[in-house]
Write an enzyme that holds these catalytic residues in place. Structure first.
Site, PDB file in Angstrom:
ATOM      1  N   ARG A 162       0.841  -1.201   0.000  1.00 30.61           N
ATOM      2  CA  ARG A 162       0.000   0.000   0.000  1.00 30.61           C
ATOM      3  C   ARG A 162       0.880   1.257   0.000  1.00 30.61           C
ATOM      4  O   ARG A 162       0.468   2.314  -0.460  1.00 30.61           O
ATOM      5  CB  ARG A 162      -0.974   0.008   1.188  1.00 30.61           C
ATOM      6  CG  ARG A 162      -1.833   1.264   1.276  1.00 30.61           C
ATOM      7  CD  ARG A 162      -3.140   1.071   2.060  1.00 30.61           C
ATOM      8  NE  ARG A 162      -2.939   0.431   3.337  1.00 30.61           N
ATOM      9  CZ  ARG A 162      -2.387   1.020   4.414  1.00 30.61           C
ATOM     10  NH1 ARG A 162      -1.987   2.270   4.353  1.00 30.61           N
ATOM     11  NH2 ARG A 162      -2.245   0.349   5.542  1.00 30.61           N
TER      12      ARG A 162
ATOM     13  N   TYR B 207     -14.686  15.974 -17.713  1.00 30.40           N
ATOM     14  CA  TYR B 207     -15.140  14.579 -17.710  1.00 30.40           C
ATOM     15  C   TYR B 207     -16.337  14.446 -16.752  1.00 30.40           C
ATOM     16  O   TYR B 207     -16.329  15.035 -15.661  1.00 30.40           O
ATOM     17  CB  TYR B 207     -13.960  13.703 -17.271  1.00 30.40           C
ATOM     18  CG  TYR B 207     -14.304  12.257 -17.151  1.00 30.40           C
ATOM     19  CD1 TYR B 207     -14.513  11.475 -18.285  1.00 30.40           C
ATOM     20  CD2 TYR B 207     -14.430  11.652 -15.913  1.00 30.40           C
ATOM     21  CE1 TYR B 207     -14.852  10.145 -18.175  1.00 30.40           C
ATOM     22  CE2 TYR B 207     -14.751  10.319 -15.791  1.00 30.40           C
ATOM     23  CZ  TYR B 207     -14.967   9.568 -16.923  1.00 30.40           C
ATOM     24  OH  TYR B 207     -15.300   8.244 -16.819  1.00 30.40           O
TER      25      TYR B 207
END
Ligand SMILES: *Cc1c(COP(=O)(O)O)cnc(C)c1O
Length: 418
Positions: free
Chosen positions: A71, A124
């Site tokens: 991570r 977008y």
């Protein structure tokens, strides 16, 4: 690659930068490091890695953060990030599990309740939803501007909002999806500088998905961070969802820190796929532009077409052409076709094409065709749609790497059916 003083071009770096085959049994390609966690040689080493990861001490000269946990870091991501940063001349890059996670993480890091975000419209659809419906839920004020606004307009809009001292991020998508409208990045830099103070840096963030990272380099024009949907040209094969942010070191440190805690980094398999894609990025994009130019030459002045919005069609002496000449290196491979008629004619044209897949997304090896007003931009308010030229007769074509004569044949027969 052996050490040399010769300065390589980005595409040369895409096959080798950041990886040494002898780290991995001589494997020429970087393997997939499919592991969640990494072993420390000694407890003291583990302690030293965590001290850096948590900022408990400054790095010593030449010291890099060791591998800890996927991570936080993983070789497939780190090597990919090093390669992606090259295109934008950025200090650092961070890869995400989607373009939306890249965009939302930047917004959440640099905006707090009460702050103001200024952004370009249209953007977008997912970005627009995030600005209007998610950020506002956290008490963040958002105002938009269009490609027609001048520097003076923007300064006035911000001052009139009543939140001028709270302006914290300026964000633009250029060329804009789905109309190809260009925004002047250099002008936005001046707007940021107009409102910035010694203790209020206002980052300028540019979504460079449409032309980047090959044909537009926003950081050379004053941007601080560049965001990408790597799902599009960077991935380029419609087989992976991913995103990236490249930018200045002190800003990227904050983006990476929040990414660690949101946990929205890309996985090693995505990293590996994108590294593979990067090797052909430039030749794919060059071929796609070449194809698009040939198709546009055919479509321009076709009797069934009202007009074609394409960066290669901009008229000399217009503001859009001036922005294009200063900022863009090629007209891209996104064509906005306004068919004569309305939705009925647009649908018939789309349904009669043979080669492009009728699907959203863009920038892939295969051509993609869609109807923005009812698909990607279905959520845009009807009045705003008209204002932004997202009309019922608009068809968006993303040109792939197929043979251009076949694509032109297809456009021709589909138009003749109207
Ligand atoms: C697709 C797209 C996004 C969102 O990216 P995802 O990878 O789908 O999350 C953002 N900006 C632009 C310009 C896009 O085309």
């Amino acid at each position: 690659m052996k050490k040399t003083d010769h300065k390589m071009h980005p595409e040369t770096h895409m096959t080798s930068l950041g990886y040494n085959p002898f780290w991995s049994e001589g494997a020429v390609k970087c393997p997939i490091f499919q592991t969640s966690t990494f072993a420390f040689k000694t407890a003291a080493e583990g302690k030293a890695f965590f001290e850096l990861a948590y900022g408990l001490r400054e790095a010593e000269a030449g010291e890099k953060l060791g591998l800890i946990y996927s991570r936080l870091n993983n070789p497939d991501l780190q090597i990919l990030e090093e390669r992606l940063a090259v295109w934008d001349g950025a200090d650092e890059c961070a890869v995400f599990e989607s373009g939306m996670s890249a965009i939302s993480t930047v917004m959440l890091e640099f905006l707090s309740p009460g702050d103001l975000l200024l952004f370009s419209n249209p953007v977008y659809g997912g970005t627009s939803h995030f600005m209007y419906h998610i950020l506002t839920k956290f008490g963040i004020n958002v105002i938009s501007f269009t490609a027609d606004d001048t520097k003076e307009d923007l300064i006035r809009i911000v001052n009139e909002s009543g939140y001028a001292d709270k302006l914290k991020v300026v964000y633009a998508e250029t060329p804009g999806n789905p109309t190809n409208a260009l925004i002047d990045i250099e002008m936005l830099r001046e707007v940021c500088d107009n409102f910035a103070t010694e203790d209020n840096e206002i980052p300028l963030v540019i979504d460079n998905t449409y032309l980047g990272p090959v044909f537009q380099h926003p950081m050379q024009h004053g941007a601080d961070m560049v965001v990408y949907s790597a799902t599009k040209y960077i991935g380029g094969h419609s087989d992976v969802i991913a995103g990236a942010v490249s930018g200045k070191r002190h800003l990227m440190a904050r983006v990476k820190e929040l990414r660690s805690f949101l946990g929205n980094m890309a996985g090693p398999w995505t990293g590996w796929l994108l590294m593979r894609s990067l090797e052909t990025l430039k030749i794919r994009m060059e071929k796609q532009v070449d194809n698009a130019q040939k198709i546009v030459a055919f479509l321009n002045n076709h009797p069934k077409i009202e007009r074609v919005s394409y960066l290669g069609n901009l008229e000399e002496g217009t503001r859009q052409k001036d922005i294009y000449d200063r900022m863009c290196l090629a007209p891209g491979a996104m064509i906005s076709i306004y068919i004569k008629g309305g939705e009925k004619e647009a649908f018939k044209f789309i349904d009669n094409t043979v080669i492009p897949k009728l699907a959203v997304s863009l920038g892939s090896t295969e051509s993609l065709i869609q109807h923005p007003a009812t698909m990607t931009h279905a959520g845009v308010d009807p009045e705003e749609k008209v204002y932004l030229n997202i009309t019922d007769n608009l068809v968006r074509l993303s040109v792939g790497v197929e043979n251009p004569d076949d694509l032109i044949w297809d456009m021709k027969q589909a138009l003749e059916s109207l």
